[in-house]
Motif scaffolding. Structure first.
Motif, PDB file in Angstrom:
ATOM      1  N   ALA A 130       0.831  -1.205   0.000  1.00  0.00           N
ATOM      2  CA  ALA A 130       0.000   0.000   0.000  1.00  0.00           C
ATOM      3  C   ALA A 130       0.867   1.257   0.000  1.00  0.00           C
ATOM      4  O   ALA A 130       0.561   2.231  -0.701  1.00  0.00           O
ATOM      5  N   VAL A 131       1.940   1.241   0.775  1.00  0.00           N
ATOM      6  CA  VAL A 131       2.882   2.369   0.787  1.00  0.00           C
ATOM      7  C   VAL A 131       3.480   2.549  -0.606  1.00  0.00           C
ATOM      8  O   VAL A 131       3.533   3.665  -1.133  1.00  0.00           O
ATOM      9  N   ASP A 132       3.916   1.461  -1.221  1.00  0.00           N
ATOM     10  CA  ASP A 132       4.489   1.520  -2.562  1.00  0.00           C
ATOM     11  C   ASP A 132       3.477   2.090  -3.554  1.00  0.00           C
ATOM     12  O   ASP A 132       3.815   2.933  -4.383  1.00  0.00           O
ATOM     13  N   GLY A 133       2.229   1.645  -3.456  1.00  0.00           N
ATOM     14  CA  GLY A 133       1.185   2.143  -4.358  1.00  0.00           C
ATOM     15  C   GLY A 133       0.917   3.621  -4.171  1.00  0.00           C
ATOM     16  O   GLY A 133       0.721   4.361  -5.150  1.00  0.00           O
ATOM     17  N   ALA A 134       0.907   4.081  -2.922  1.00  0.00           N
ATOM     18  CA  ALA A 134       0.671   5.498  -2.648  1.00  0.00           C
ATOM     19  C   ALA A 134       1.807   6.362  -3.200  1.00  0.00           C
ATOM     20  O   ALA A 134       1.570   7.430  -3.779  1.00  0.00           O
ATOM     21  N   ILE A 135       3.018   5.893  -3.034  1.00  0.00           N
ATOM     22  CA  ILE A 135       4.175   6.624  -3.573  1.00  0.00           C
ATOM     23  C   ILE A 135       4.097   6.663  -5.094  1.00  0.00           C
ATOM     24  O   ILE A 135       4.317   7.707  -5.714  1.00  0.00           O
ATOM     25  N   ALA A 136       3.760   5.521  -5.699  1.00  0.00           N
ATOM     26  CA  ALA A 136       3.671   5.448  -7.164  1.00  0.00           C
ATOM     27  C   ALA A 136       2.647   6.443  -7.702  1.00  0.00           C
ATOM     28  O   ALA A 136       2.882   7.080  -8.743  1.00  0.00           O
TER      29      ALA A 136
END
Length: 157
Positions: A130-136
């Protein structure tokens, strides 16, 4: 998310090239050179390094990665240099970060999607994804043009 010096330098270099190649009026070295094909100014690695305060030997490796990723192309010779392969409005911060660093988010040095847990920690993988997706979402939505426009609109200090 950890932003390495390599990632920071890559973004600064791409912005400087974009400022010259997308109709920018200021070259990093103060010169007024042009591309032989009329597609904007070519920027020399030494000029980028000097203007951005990046060690030239370090910058050359970064420029090679950006070229291999298809974000820059280079022209050799005394009139050579680097230029964007497509308009700055079509190159995102995420494109640059992935070109020089791979995954946007890492867990213990591995891409977030490769993190594996079991037992009570099993839910951590979902958090990291989820963190990776938000950053992306943020870095893929922000283009070099967005940053250049922001810089032009910022009040002088």
């Amino acid at each position: 998310m950890y932003i390495s010096a390599r990632s920071d330098y890559a973004l600064r270099a791409m912005l400087a090239v974009a400022a010259c190649g997308d109709g920018g009026t200021t070259r990093p070295d103060g010169g007024d050179g042009g591309r032989p094909d009329g597609g904007g100014d070519l920027v020399k690695a030494a000029s980028l390094a000097r203007a951005q305060g990046i060690p030239l030997s370090f910058l050359q490796g970064i420029l090679l990665d950006l070229r291999r990723a298809g974000l820059l192309h280079s022209h050799r010779g005394t009139e050579g240099g680097y230029a964007l392969t497509r308009p700055a409005s079509q190159i995102s911060v995420g494109d640059v970060l992935r070109a020089v660093g791979g995954s946007l988010t890492t867990v213990r040095g591995l891409p977030a999607e490769d993190a594996g847990y079991h037992g009570v920690a099993a839910g951590l993988r979902d958090v990291w994804l989820a963190v990776d997706g938000a950053i992306a979402v943020v870095v893929d939505r922000t283009t070099l043009t967005d940053l250049l426009v922001h810089q032009e609109q910022a009040p002088a200090r």
